[in-house]
Motif scaffolding. Structure first.
Motif, PDB file in Angstrom:
ATOM      1  N   LYS A   1      38.582  55.477   7.946  1.00  0.00           N
ATOM      2  CA  LYS A   1      38.946  55.712   6.472  1.00  0.00           C
ATOM      3  C   LYS A   1      40.101  56.386   6.653  1.00  0.00           C
ATOM      4  CE  LYS A   1      34.640  54.409   5.359  1.00  0.00           C
ATOM      5  NZ  LYS A   1      34.366  53.228   4.178  1.00  0.00           N
ATOM      6  N   ASN A   2      40.486  55.657   6.302  1.00  0.00           N
ATOM      7  CA  ASN A   2      43.037  56.575   7.458  1.00  0.00           C
ATOM      8  C   ASN A   2      43.420  55.706   6.423  1.00  0.00           C
ATOM      9  OD1 ASN A   2      44.506  58.598   8.121  1.00  0.00           O
ATOM     10  ND2 ASN A   2      42.817  57.967  10.005  1.00  0.00           N
ATOM     11  N   THR A   3      44.171  55.958   6.055  1.00  0.00           N
ATOM     12  CA  THR A   3      45.686  55.116   5.751  1.00  0.00           C
ATOM     13  C   THR A   3      46.930  55.178   6.508  1.00  0.00           C
ATOM     14  OG1 THR A   3      46.616  56.726   4.138  1.00  0.00           O
ATOM     15  CG2 THR A   3      44.905  55.039   3.404  1.00  0.00           C
ATOM     16  N   ILE A   4      46.639  56.601   7.540  1.00  0.00           N
ATOM     17  CA  ILE A   4      48.057  56.369   8.739  1.00  0.00           C
ATOM     18  C   ILE A   4      47.730  55.316   9.860  1.00  0.00           C
ATOM     19  CG2 ILE A   4      49.515  58.012   9.841  1.00  0.00           C
ATOM     20  CD1 ILE A   4      47.704  60.377   8.121  1.00  0.00           C
ATOM     21  N   LEU A   5      46.647  55.472  10.657  1.00  0.00           N
ATOM     22  CA  LEU A   5      46.720  54.727  11.591  1.00  0.00           C
ATOM     23  C   LEU A   5      46.694  52.757  11.035  1.00  0.00           C
ATOM     24  CD1 LEU A   5      43.719  56.483  13.070  1.00  0.00           C
ATOM     25  CD2 LEU A   5      46.412  56.458  13.619  1.00  0.00           C
ATOM     26  N   PRO A   6      46.927  52.316  12.145  1.00  0.00           N
ATOM     27  CA  PRO A   6      47.722  50.953  12.054  1.00  0.00           C
ATOM     28  C   PRO A   6      45.963  50.084  12.082  1.00  0.00           C
ATOM     29  CG  PRO A   6      47.652  51.195  13.999  1.00  0.00           C
ATOM     30  CD  PRO A   6      47.548  52.545  13.344  1.00  0.00           C
ATOM     31  N   LYS A   7      46.119  49.332  10.821  1.00  0.00           N
ATOM     32  CA  LYS A   7      44.715  48.482  10.481  1.00  0.00           C
ATOM     33  C   LYS A   7      43.868  47.527  11.886  1.00  0.00           C
ATOM     34  CE  LYS A   7      45.925  47.294   5.740  1.00  0.00           C
ATOM     35  NZ  LYS A   7      46.441  46.797   5.057  1.00  0.00           N
ATOM     36  N   GLU A   8      44.745  47.192  12.334  1.00  0.00           N
ATOM     37  CA  GLU A   8      44.004  46.877  13.673  1.00  0.00           C
ATOM     38  C   GLU A   8      42.923  47.610  14.484  1.00  0.00           C
ATOM     39  OE1 GLU A   8      47.751  44.761  13.285  1.00  0.00           O
ATOM     40  OE2 GLU A   8      47.433  46.565  13.249  1.00  0.00           O
ATOM     41  N   LEU A   9      43.588  48.565  14.438  1.00  0.00           N
ATOM     42  CA  LEU A   9      43.082  50.199  15.220  1.00  0.00           C
ATOM     43  C   LEU A   9      41.308  50.215  14.402  1.00  0.00           C
ATOM     44  CD1 LEU A   9      43.073  51.439  18.162  1.00  0.00           C
ATOM     45  CD2 LEU A   9      44.007  53.762  16.145  1.00  0.00           C
ATOM     46  N   GLN A  10      41.964  50.281  13.288  1.00  0.00           N
ATOM     47  CA  GLN A  10      39.893  50.930  12.479  1.00  0.00           C
ATOM     48  C   GLN A  10      39.636  49.444  12.319  1.00  0.00           C
ATOM     49  OE1 GLN A  10      42.575  51.289   8.240  1.00  0.00           O
ATOM     50  NE2 GLN A  10      42.985  53.561   8.824  1.00  0.00           N
ATOM     51  N   GLU A  11      39.750  48.517  12.667  1.00  0.00           N
ATOM     52  CA  GLU A  11      39.316  47.110  12.646  1.00  0.00           C
ATOM     53  C   GLU A  11      38.239  46.950  14.317  1.00  0.00           C
ATOM     54  OE1 GLU A  11      41.817  43.415  12.439  1.00  0.00           O
ATOM     55  OE2 GLU A  11      42.136  43.679  10.287  1.00  0.00           O
ATOM     56  N   VAL A  12      39.021  47.703  14.892  1.00  0.00           N
ATOM     57  CA  VAL A  12      38.238  48.098  15.952  1.00  0.00           C
ATOM     58  C   VAL A  12      37.244  49.298  16.578  1.00  0.00           C
ATOM     59  CG1 VAL A  12      38.721  48.737  19.141  1.00  0.00           C
ATOM     60  CG2 VAL A  12      40.138  46.875  17.609  1.00  0.00           C
ATOM     61  N   ALA A  13      37.617  49.953  15.592  1.00  0.00           N
ATOM     62  CA  ALA A  13      36.684  50.934  15.180  1.00  0.00           C
ATOM     63  C   ALA A  13      35.393  50.620  14.243  1.00  0.00           C
ATOM     64  CB  ALA A  13      36.932  52.286  14.500  1.00  0.00           C
ATOM     65  N   ASP A  14      35.926  49.992  13.030  1.00  0.00           N
ATOM     66  CA  ASP A  14      34.970  48.765  12.347  1.00  0.00           C
ATOM     67  C   ASP A  14      33.305  47.993  13.518  1.00  0.00           C
ATOM     68  OD1 ASP A  14      36.522  48.140   9.061  1.00  0.00           O
ATOM     69  OD2 ASP A  14      35.625  50.163   9.643  1.00  0.00           O
ATOM     70  N   LYS A  15      33.946  48.663  14.693  1.00  0.00           N
ATOM     71  CA  LYS A  15      32.688  46.973  15.693  1.00  0.00           C
ATOM     72  C   LYS A  15      32.432  48.231  16.314  1.00  0.00           C
ATOM     73  CE  LYS A  15      35.675  43.329  16.048  1.00  0.00           C
ATOM     74  NZ  LYS A  15      37.628  42.239  16.251  1.00  0.00           N
ATOM     75  N   GLU A  16      33.156  49.119  16.803  1.00  0.00           N
ATOM     76  CA  GLU A  16      32.033  49.942  17.403  1.00  0.00           C
ATOM     77  C   GLU A  16      31.279  50.550  16.307  1.00  0.00           C
ATOM     78  OE1 GLU A  16      34.655  53.263  19.208  1.00  0.00           O
ATOM     79  OE2 GLU A  16      35.624  52.201  20.422  1.00  0.00           O
ATOM     80  N   ILE A  17      31.686  50.663  15.349  1.00  0.00           N
ATOM     81  CA  ILE A  17      30.208  51.143  14.408  1.00  0.00           C
ATOM     82  C   ILE A  17      29.494  50.819  14.022  1.00  0.00           C
ATOM     83  CG2 ILE A  17      30.850  51.334  12.267  1.00  0.00           C
ATOM     84  CD1 ILE A  17      30.764  54.769  11.582  1.00  0.00           C
ATOM     85  N   ALA A  18      29.579  49.549  14.282  1.00  0.00           N
ATOM     86  CA  ALA A  18      28.425  48.769  13.865  1.00  0.00           C
ATOM     87  C   ALA A  18      27.490  48.487  15.423  1.00  0.00           C
ATOM     88  CB  ALA A  18      29.207  47.211  13.626  1.00  0.00           C
TER      89      ALA A  18
END
Lengths: 128, 343
Positions: free
Chosen positions: A59-76
């Motif tokens: 839930k961030n606007t600073i970090l790159p979106k790719e990183l956030q997608e990776v985090a999505d997968k991790e939490i799933a």
């Protein structure tokens, strides 16, 4: 198969250590749904920190979106029972999922029963 | 001449202090009596002092006039005291013969060892004089005012508090001299000190009664030769605990049991019960030093600074937990480094 079921039943039945108390001692969980709820609570407690950190990345606007997608997968990938949303505040005595007052963790029927017998501290029949 | 006077003052004060120590030690060494007798002597001395206070005051006023003449005289007045003559010569200030006579009279009146009491009385008187001399030379004192003030204090200490202070201030204004109002207190302290030292030393000196035998020092061997307590020991311990833990007889015992278990809080309620945060506030707030391993610029740094800002405002976490959070992030970004470089 029978042995496994038996083992599972034994594990489900958590024995309370014998103690010199005269109160009503409950040695088992009321039903299986209550047991599952207990498991979910334990897992949620274990994974709480990790979930918090991964969500902070997501839930961030600073970090790159790719990183956030990776985090999505991790939490799933985390176990499904580790999310706190699956916890249901059941009644502690009857395992009723609905009509539970949060302060006392009791369902409305049990609460009424105890309150009428004067066993709820500070509770009185309302009259005005 | 002022410098010479000051130097003599200092010498005399030190000499007098040494002599007082000597006197006290000698008075105690010379009495091979029981401690009880010594105490009785002291109390007898105290009584004498109280009754002779006024006489002492008069004598002091007289001594002011005689001071100049007496300073140079030798020690001739005392014939009864044998031990103390040497010390008197050192000090160069003999006791008033009237005082000596009074002391001998009192000693004879008391039933206990007369010579001892006499010597002790004289020692006490000498000490009083020393203090007065010291005070006199030390500053400008109007002794009459001080005595009158002391008299007032003795009569009604409780009631005349306000008036006393007024009087003292008036005296100060009138004379324009520095008065030392704590002389009375000093004297009491001195007397008390003497008593305490006396009693303390007498307690040490007395012979052992052999009532209690010294416990034999048991060498503490290893608690158990076995690495862990056996099952039988555990069972035994459980049995003992179950038997000794009787059900509470009344509500108070029940509450005590609950408090021990942790069900009931301890009163008065301690808001920080169970919270042992030994860290100072600056360790909670200034977390930038943990950010050293992160890159200086870029979105990650920005993100981590926000994280630190949030953590510094969180009062519910301990410093350890905060550091753990930051370290987890560090590890996470380390793993994702290659992935980040692709971007």
């Amino acid at each position: 198969m029978a042995a496994w079921a038996l083992g599972w039943a034994l594990r489900a039945a958590r024995q309370v250590l014998p103690s010199p108390c005269t109160r009503q001692a409950r040695s088992y969980y009321v039903d299986w749904r209550m047991l599952r709820d207990v498991k979910r609570r334990k897992l949620a407690y274990e994974y709480a920190d990790e979930r918090l950190r991964i969500n902070a990345i997501r839930k961030n606007t600073i970090l790159p979106k790719e990183l956030q997608e990776v985090a999505d997968k991790e939490i799933a990938d985390l176990p499904r029972d580790s999310c706190p949303v699956r916890i249901r505040n059941r009644c502690v005595l009857t395992s009723r999922p609905r009509g539970v007052k949060r302060r006392w963790r009791l369902s409305r029927i049990v609460f009424r029963h105890f309150a009428d017998h004067g066993q709820m501290s500070g509770i009185q029949r309302a009259m005005w | 001449s002022t410098s010479s006077v000051l130097s003599t003052e200092k010498d005399e004060s030190t000499a007098s202090k040494d002599s007082t120590a000597e006197v006290t030690s000698k008075s105690q060494e010379g009495t091979p009596e029981t401690p009880k007798q010594k105490l009785l002597d002291l109390i007898g001395n105290m009584k004498v002092e109280v009754s002779y206070r006024k006489k002492l005051q008069q004598l002091k006023t007289r001594e002011i006039k005689k001071q100049a003449t007496n300073k140079l005289e030798g020690p001739d007045s005392e014939g009864s005291v044998l031990q103390k003559t040497a010390e008197d010569t050192q000090r160069g200030k003999p006791l008033n013969p009237e005082l000596v006579e009074a002391a001998s009279a009192v000693a004879s009146s008391l039933p206990v060892n007369k010579k001892q009491t006499e010597s002790e009385l004289l020692a006490q008187l000498r000490r009083h004089e020393e203090t007065t001399d010291r005070q006199k030379r030390g500053g400008t004192i109007n002794i009459r005012n001080v005595i009158s003030e002391m008299a007032v204090k003795r009569q009604s200490p409780a009631q005349r508090g306000v008036r006393r202070s007024n009087r003292i201030s008036l005296e100060l204004d009138e004379d324009g001299q520095t008065i030392k109002p704590d002389r009375f207190v000093m004297k009491c302290c001195e007397i008390l000190n003497i008593i305490f030292i006396f009693v303390y030393r007498s307690l040490k000196v007395g012979r052992r009664l052999n009532i209690f035998t010294k416990a034999s020092t048991e060498t503490e061997n290893a608690l158990k030769t076995v690495s862990s307590p056996t099952i039988w020991d555990l069972e035994f311990a459980k049995e003992v605990a179950a038997i000794t833990a009787q059900p509470p007889r009344n509500g108070f015992e029940e509450m005590i049991q609950w408090t021990k278990e942790g069900i009931l809080w301890e009163f008065p309620i301690d808001n920080e019960a169970g919270m042992e945060d030994d860290a100072e506030f600056h360790e909670h707030i200034f977390l930038e030093k943990h950010l050293e391993d992160f890159p200086k610029h870029g979105p990650i740094r920005h993100f981590m600074e926000l994280v630190i800002c949030g953590l510094s405002k969180n009062p519910y976490l301990s410093v350890k937990q905060k550091i753990e959070h930051i370290e987890w992030f560090q590890k996470y970004f380390e793993e994702k480094k290659e992935f980040l470089q692709e971007i």
